[in-house]
Design an enzyme around this catalytic site. Structure first.
Site, short mmCIF file in Angstrom:
data_model
loop_
_atom_site.label_atom_id
_atom_site.label_comp_id
_atom_site.label_asym_id
_atom_site.label_seq_id
_atom_site.Cartn_x
_atom_site.Cartn_y
_atom_site.Cartn_z
N ARG A 16 8.64 2.31 40.69
CA ARG A 16 9.28 3.01 40.68
C ARG A 16 10.91 3.59 39.92
NH1 ARG A 16 10.11 5.38 46.31
NH2 ARG A 16 9.21 4.21 47.50
N ASP A 64 4.28 -7.79 49.30
CA ASP A 64 5.76 -6.61 50.29
C ASP A 64 6.52 -8.02 50.94
OD1 ASP A 64 6.60 -6.38 52.38
OD2 ASP A 64 5.08 -5.92 53.92
N ASN A 91 15.85 -5.72 43.55
CA ASN A 91 16.00 -4.47 43.48
C ASN A 91 15.21 -3.61 45.17
OD1 ASN A 91 16.61 -1.89 42.21
ND2 ASN A 91 14.20 -1.72 42.52
N TYR A 160 20.41 1.67 57.16
CA TYR A 160 20.35 1.47 55.65
C TYR A 160 21.40 0.63 54.85
CZ TYR A 160 19.97 2.14 50.93
OH TYR A 160 20.71 1.94 49.47
N LYS A 164 22.29 -3.23 53.96
CA LYS A 164 23.56 -2.92 52.13
C LYS A 164 24.63 -4.03 52.59
CE LYS A 164 20.08 -1.34 49.67
NZ LYS A 164 19.72 -1.77 49.12
N ILE A 193 22.46 7.80 42.74
CA ILE A 193 21.02 7.36 41.12
C ILE A 193 19.85 8.75 41.91
CG2 ILE A 193 19.84 6.10 40.09
CD1 ILE A 193 20.73 3.55 42.70
N THR A 195 16.98 10.08 41.04
CA THR A 195 15.67 9.67 41.12
C THR A 195 14.51 10.86 41.67
OG1 THR A 195 15.14 9.63 43.89
CG2 THR A 195 16.52 7.38 42.47
N1 LIG Z 1 18.48 5.88 44.76
C1 LIG Z 1 19.68 5.28 45.59
O1 LIG Z 1 20.77 6.35 45.10
C2 LIG Z 1 20.83 4.52 45.14
C3 LIG Z 1 22.30 4.49 45.90
C4 LIG Z 1 22.40 3.55 46.22
C5 LIG Z 1 21.86 1.93 46.39
N2 LIG Z 1 20.81 2.67 45.63
C6 LIG Z 1 19.54 1.02 45.70
O2 LIG Z 1 19.35 0.57 44.04
C7 LIG Z 1 18.43 -0.14 44.46
C8 LIG Z 1 17.37 0.51 43.62
O3 LIG Z 1 16.94 2.45 44.32
P1 LIG Z 1 15.91 3.40 44.46
O4 LIG Z 1 16.46 4.72 45.41
O5 LIG Z 1 15.21 3.45 42.58
O6 LIG Z 1 14.80 2.94 45.08
P2 LIG Z 1 13.53 3.44 45.94
O7 LIG Z 1 12.87 4.51 44.84
O8 LIG Z 1 13.88 3.96 47.09
O9 LIG Z 1 12.60 2.10 45.61
C9 LIG Z 1 12.43 1.37 46.17
C10 LIG Z 1 11.66 0.46 45.62
O10 LIG Z 1 11.55 -0.99 47.17
C11 LIG Z 1 10.35 -0.88 46.72
N3 LIG Z 1 10.02 -2.15 48.33
C12 LIG Z 1 10.37 -0.93 49.43
N4 LIG Z 1 9.71 -1.60 50.07
C13 LIG Z 1 9.16 -2.76 49.73
C14 LIG Z 1 8.43 -4.27 50.35
N5 LIG Z 1 8.19 -4.63 51.45
N6 LIG Z 1 8.13 -4.90 49.34
C15 LIG Z 1 8.17 -5.30 48.14
N7 LIG Z 1 8.77 -3.89 47.45
C16 LIG Z 1 9.68 -2.86 48.64
C17 LIG Z 1 9.51 0.45 46.42
O11 LIG Z 1 7.72 -0.31 46.56
P3 LIG Z 1 6.20 1.12 46.95
O12 LIG Z 1 6.84 1.61 45.88
O13 LIG Z 1 5.44 0.30 46.44
O14 LIG Z 1 7.08 1.44 48.45
C18 LIG Z 1 9.94 0.26 45.46
O15 LIG Z 1 9.34 0.23 44.16
C19 LIG Z 1 18.02 -0.18 46.32
O16 LIG Z 1 17.56 -0.97 46.48
C20 LIG Z 1 18.41 1.21 46.79
O17 LIG Z 1 18.96 0.30 47.82
C21 LIG Z 1 20.05 3.26 45.02
#
Ligand SMILES: NC(=O)c1ccc[n+]([C@@H]2O[C@H](COP(=O)([O-])OP(=O)(O)OC[C@H]3O[C@@H](n4cnc5c(N)ncnc54)[C@H](OP(=O)(O)O)[C@@H]3O)[C@@H](O)[C@H]2O)c1
Length: 261
Positions: A16, A64, A91, A160, A164, A193, A195
């Site tokens: 996702r 997981d 990721n 969190y 990081k 990002i 989302t």
């Molecule tokens: N969104 C932002 O603004 C932002 C900003 C800075 C950095 N980031 C980083 O960029 C990356 C992507 O962000 P995002 O917002 O797209 O992420 P997200 O929407 O929070 O999605 C997290 C993903 O990680 C998976 N996940 C969580 N726990 C897991 C586990 N125990 N085993 C396997 N998979 C697991 C989730 O799977 P499920 O669907 O099964 O839960 C999901 O696919 C992340 O590393 C995040 O920290 C994001």
């Protein structure tokens, strides 16, 4: 001809949001891609969304990443289906949302976030190196997703932010030890990002976030996927241990425009 023709890629959390865009990027540039979500339902839903986008041939298996037996099972599948792995994208993340501030949060919340973001990322990387990269003449490349919050904290997200920061340190440590063995390890540190979580944001809050960025925009998943693909490609062949920030300039400022004095 695609940049990743003949390459096999594994994207954790590829089911996702940003992960989906990273998977799509590698598929569109020729790679064979494996992805996982944390559960059977979330992984199946990601596979369906990829199909809707016309992204074909992705092998999805729930994993997981904090559970080593599930990590081993995922790599068993990669071995059976592809027989090799060239690129690992770490990721997946536990966002540690809703834990509250440092005075009220349950200390176990620190461990649950670290178990996914730090231990999970480490054990997927170690398994990739042992089972594939060290056995292949061309070795392999690892790209982690960190965050600009490792450098500038956000409120009520202690676990969190700390996780990081730990990822940034782990990237440098892995790069140091694995570089002489021919394995590169780099990191993309995104800022905002777009989302699914943005869809419930009041417009004034989204606008205020954009004002926080000199480029006046959040990243789209595709912006992050472009940086990840660069770090995974031979275009970055002389880079390892780097944290590449992709945050529309957010972290280069002392304070946003509307509070500048
Ligand atoms: N969104 C932002 O603004 C932002 C900003 C800075 C950095 N980031 C980083 O960029 C990356 C992507 O962000 P995002 O917002 O797209 O992420 P997200 O929407 O929070 O999605 C997290 C993903 O990680 C998976 N996940 C969580 N726990 C897991 C586990 N125990 N085993 C396997 N998979 C697991 C989730 O799977 P499920 O669907 O099964 O839960 C999901 O696919 C992340 O590393 C995040 O920290 C994001």
């Amino acid at each position: 001809m695609g940049r990743f023709d003949g390459k096999t890629v594994l994207v954790t959390g590829g089911n996702r949001n940003t992960g989906l865009d990273i998977v799509e990027k590698f598929v569109r540039e020729g790679a064979r891609v494996f992805m996982c979500g944390s559960s059977a339902a979330s992984t199946a839903s990601g596979a369906a969304m990829l199909k809707e986008r016309g992204v074909a041939g992705v092998l999805a298996q729930p994993c997981d990443i904090s559970d080593i037996s599930q990590v081993t099972a995922l790599f068993d599948t990669v071995e059976r289906e592809a027989g090799r792995l060239d690129i690992l994208v770490n990721n997946a993340a536990d966002q540690g949302l809703g834990q509250g501030g440092p005075l009220e949060m349950d200390p176990s919340g620190m461990l649950s976030v670290f178990r996914v973001n730090v231990l999970g990322g480490f054990q997927v990387t170690q398994t990739a190196c042992r089972r594939f990269f060290m056995r292949q003449p061309e070795r392999g490349v690892v790209v982690f997703l960190s965050s600009n919050t490792a450098m500038r904290a956000i409120r009520n997200r202690t676990a969190y932010c700390a996780s990081k920061g730990a990822i940034n340190s782990m990237v440098r440590s892995l790069a140091l030890d694995l570089g002489p063995l021919g394995i590169r390890v780099n990191c993309c540190a995104p800022g905002y990002i777009y989302t699914e979580r943005w869809e419930s944001l009041p417009p004034e809050k989204a606008a205020r976030r954009r004002l926080n960025c000199p480029l006046r925009r959040e990243a789209k998943g595709a912006d992050i996927a472009n940086v990840v693909a660069f770090l995974a490609s031979s275009d970055s062949a002389n880079m390892t241990g780097e944290i590449v920030t992709c945050d529309a300039g957010c972290s280069c400022q002392h304070m946003p425009e509307d509070v500048d004095v």
